[in-house]
Write a protein that holds these residues in place. Structure first.
Motif, PDB file in Angstrom:
ATOM      1  N   ALA A 161       6.889   4.614   2.638  1.00 39.27           N
ATOM      2  CA  ALA A 161       7.880   3.541   2.761  1.00 39.27           C
ATOM      3  C   ALA A 161       7.871   2.656   1.517  1.00 39.27           C
ATOM      4  N   GLY A 162       6.663   2.394   0.993  1.00 44.25           N
ATOM      5  CA  GLY A 162       6.565   1.565  -0.204  1.00 44.25           C
ATOM      6  C   GLY A 162       7.184   2.228  -1.418  1.00 44.25           C
ATOM      7  N   VAL A 163       6.899   3.513  -1.621  1.00 42.17           N
ATOM      8  CA  VAL A 163       7.467   4.241  -2.756  1.00 42.17           C
ATOM      9  C   VAL A 163       8.985   4.288  -2.656  1.00 42.17           C
ATOM     10  N   ALA A 164       9.484   4.577  -1.456  1.00 44.62           N
ATOM     11  CA  ALA A 164      10.934   4.643  -1.266  1.00 44.62           C
ATOM     12  C   ALA A 164      11.584   3.297  -1.566  1.00 44.62           C
ATOM     13  N   ASP A 165      10.916   2.219  -1.146  1.00 45.35           N
ATOM     14  CA  ASP A 165      11.460   0.888  -1.377  1.00 45.35           C
ATOM     15  C   ASP A 165      11.486   0.560  -2.868  1.00 45.35           C
ATOM     16  N   ILE A 166      10.425   0.934  -3.579  1.00 47.13           N
ATOM     17  CA  ILE A 166      10.375   0.686  -5.020  1.00 47.13           C
ATOM     18  C   ILE A 166      11.462   1.477  -5.739  1.00 47.13           C
ATOM     19  N   LEU A 167      11.662   2.720  -5.333  1.00 45.78           N
ATOM     20  CA  LEU A 167      12.668   3.557  -5.983  1.00 45.78           C
ATOM     21  C   LEU A 167      14.085   3.037  -5.749  1.00 45.78           C
ATOM     22  N   ALA A 172       3.640   2.825 -10.041  1.00 47.21           N
ATOM     23  CA  ALA A 172       4.980   3.385 -10.183  1.00 47.21           C
ATOM     24  C   ALA A 172       5.510   3.142 -11.596  1.00 47.21           C
ATOM     25  N   PHE A 173       5.280   1.945 -12.119  1.00 45.73           N
ATOM     26  CA  PHE A 173       5.635   1.679 -13.511  1.00 45.73           C
ATOM     27  C   PHE A 173       4.855   2.594 -14.452  1.00 45.73           C
ATOM     28  N   ASN A 191      -0.458   8.761  -9.430  1.00 46.08           N
ATOM     29  CA  ASN A 191      -0.388   7.338  -9.761  1.00 46.08           C
ATOM     30  C   ASN A 191      -0.005   6.463  -8.570  1.00 46.08           C
ATOM     31  N   PRO A 192       1.072   6.781  -7.850  1.00 52.85           N
ATOM     32  CA  PRO A 192       1.384   5.945  -6.679  1.00 52.85           C
ATOM     33  C   PRO A 192       0.281   5.960  -5.624  1.00 52.85           C
ATOM     34  N   GLY A 243       7.393  -9.996   1.280  1.00 54.68           N
ATOM     35  CA  GLY A 243       6.373 -10.643   2.090  1.00 54.68           C
ATOM     36  C   GLY A 243       5.024  -9.959   2.058  1.00 54.68           C
ATOM     37  N   GLU A 244       4.754  -9.153   1.048  1.00 57.83           N
ATOM     38  CA  GLU A 244       3.444  -8.510   0.909  1.00 57.83           C
ATOM     39  C   GLU A 244       3.168  -8.270  -0.571  1.00 57.83           C
ATOM     40  N   HIS A 245       1.892  -8.273  -0.920  1.00 59.88           N
ATOM     41  CA  HIS A 245       1.489  -8.084  -2.304  1.00 59.88           C
ATOM     42  C   HIS A 245       1.030  -6.636  -2.502  1.00 59.88           C
ATOM     43  N   ARG A 246       1.844  -5.871  -3.197  1.00 61.96           N
ATOM     44  CA  ARG A 246       1.543  -4.463  -3.454  1.00 61.96           C
ATOM     45  C   ARG A 246       1.640  -4.180  -4.949  1.00 61.96           C
ATOM     46  N   GLU A 247       0.973  -5.042  -5.713  1.00 59.42           N
ATOM     47  CA  GLU A 247       1.014  -4.914  -7.165  1.00 59.42           C
ATOM     48  C   GLU A 247       0.456  -3.582  -7.651  1.00 59.42           C
TER      49      GLU A 247
END
Length: 460
Positions: free
Chosen positions: A223-229, A368-369, A63-64, A358-362
């Motif tokens: 980096a994105g996954v870690a930030d979301i978590l 992740a949701f 999914n991610p 500062g970035e769109h990572r919907e």
């Protein structure tokens, strides 16, 4: 940058109709999987539970990645539209295969067929929903307009549910087949697959993506996954929303067997129960959407949760089709409130992330949701397995001494416990207003593009 500027703002109905297409395949699967595989083909509930658990592990990984790829896509057709156009027919083909298990299969062969096509269906459904859901905050940045678009799309979802849930038992066990055969499921899946693909492509071709959202900087996966978590709102909203999602997954997957065993009626009578729930929910959407516009999404979300939890108590004590329909109407009221609000609460989390990072990572965020959504399969599998432990229901060939009570627990008690937890926990969740509402921007005068990290500013 290869994205093109939108020629015009996307009409809310054009975006909303896509929910009709994304809902039909997956809800036919969720609504008929137990009847088809467990009750008719004889798949053991323990095997069902194991497959759903294994899938959750796979899904937590893919999914991610799917959301990440969507966020990084740069084409002249946009970021989301190519994924929607490709995934729609692939989901349709997988669904048709899912409901076309060869009659000669049993034992390990049946389990493998079920596992392979269940995983494929869920994977392509994930692609569709991550990309489709990502368009909601992008196309409609203000909450009042977002609430209208969401209300319309949830209305289309309810129409799809009438088709994929209420009408399906009639088509599969009455028009195209019988209650003891599987041929009707294959024919119905072909019809639904073709219809869903056409609608999704129609929506995708009319969606006008905002080129400002596709900055030159492309999000990074790890980096994105870690930030979301590390984002506390992700966990709060995700876990609370999962209580609602799992509860409704239990209802959708168990209603046909609730009608068969708990009410002692033919499966085709599920049409009346499901139809009543969906019709009430459709009417309730209008009311709940107005409440959202006046009171806000979060406050309305909390009230809807409490109403939904209370409705399962009433449904447990229904002892015939008419009482079940009346109880189901109350379920429809609470359900429509959750439909009108839950995605808006999630969208606020996406707004907050875009404003702060500062970035769109919907796509990555929604994927992740989606992990919480995939808990549905694990927990419905565990709930079904528990029926064998507590009530002796293992399959249609071995239903135990009291399958009626077993499916009252499955359809009413388990959802009540989950939604009660969600209703209480929602009181401790708070998210800010949408970014566009904070800045008093409008869709016609979009916010400036988010800043792009320079060589002196390391990317997050």
């Amino acid at each position: 940058m290869t994205a093109v500027a939108p020629a015009a703002r996307t009409p809310p109905w054009r975006y909303a109709v896509g929910m009709f297409g994304t809902s039909i395949p997956i809800n036919m699967i969720k609504g008929s999987v137990i009847l088809y595989y467990v009750d008719i083909l004889g798949l053991d509930v323990r095997a069902y539970g194991i497959v759903m658990t294994v899938y959750a592990v796979i899904d937590a990984i893919d999914n991610p990645v799917l959301g990440y790829l969507s966020d990084r896509t740069r084409t002249r057709f946009g970021r989301r539209r190519p994924w929607l156009v490709v995934a729609a027919p692939l989901l349709a083909a997988s669904m048709i295969a899912f409901f076309s298990a060869p009659a000669s299969l049993d034992g390990v062969g049946l389990v493998l067929w079920f596992a392979v096509f269940a995983i494929l269906c869920e994977a392509f459904d994930s692609v569709l929903n991550a990309n489709y859901g990502a368009l909601l905050p992008e196309l409609f940045p203000r909450e009042r307009e977002r609430a209208v678009a969401n209300g319309l799309r949830q209305g289309f979802q309810l129409v799809a549910l009438v088709v994929s849930l209420a009408v399906t038992p009639v088509l599969t066990t009455g028009v195209f087949g019988t209650e003891e055969t599987t041929s009707g499921f294959t024919t119905t899946a072909i019809l639904y697959g073709a219809l869903a693909s056409a609608v999704i492509v129609l929506m995708a071709l009319g969606a006008r993506e905002n080129p400002r959202y596709a900055t030159e900087h492309r999000p990074r996966l790890l980096a994105g996954v870690a930030d979301i978590l590390r984002n506390p709102l992700f966990w709060k909203v995700g876990l609370v929303g999962a209580c609602y999602g799992v509860a409704m997954a239990l209802v959708l997957s168990g209603v046909q067997l609730y009608v068969r065993y708990s009410l002692g009626l033919a499966v085709t009578n599920a049409l009346y129960l499901q139809g009543a729930v969906i019709l009430v929910a459709a009417g309730g959407l209008v009311v709940w959407t107005r409440v959202v516009r006046r009171r806000g999404a979060v406050r309305t979300w909390r009230v809807a949760y409490a109403v939904l939890a209370a409705s399962f108590v009433v449904l447990f004590f229904a002892d015939g089709l008419v009482p079940a329909i009346l109880a189901g109407a109350l379920v429809g009221v609470g359900w429509s409130g959750m439909l009108a609000t839950n995605d808006l609460v999630v969208a606020r989390v996406l707004d907050d992330d875009a404003a702060s990072r500062g970035e769109h990572r919907e796509g990555l965020f929604l994927s992740a949701f989606g992990f919480f959504g995939r808990l549905n399969g694990v927990l419905t599998g565990l709930a079904l397995t528990s029926l064998g432990i507590f009530f002796g229901y293992n399959s249609g060939d071995d239903p135990g001494q009291d399958p009626g009570l077993a499916f009252r627990f499955y359809l009413c008690v388990y959802p009540f416990v989950l939604t009660t937890i969600g209703a209480i926990a929602s009181r401790f969740v708070d998210v800010g207003a949408p970014t566009a509402d904070r800045t008093e921007s409008s869709p016609e005068t979009p916010m400036p593009p988010p800043s792009v990290p320079t060589a002196q500013e390391p990317a997050p």
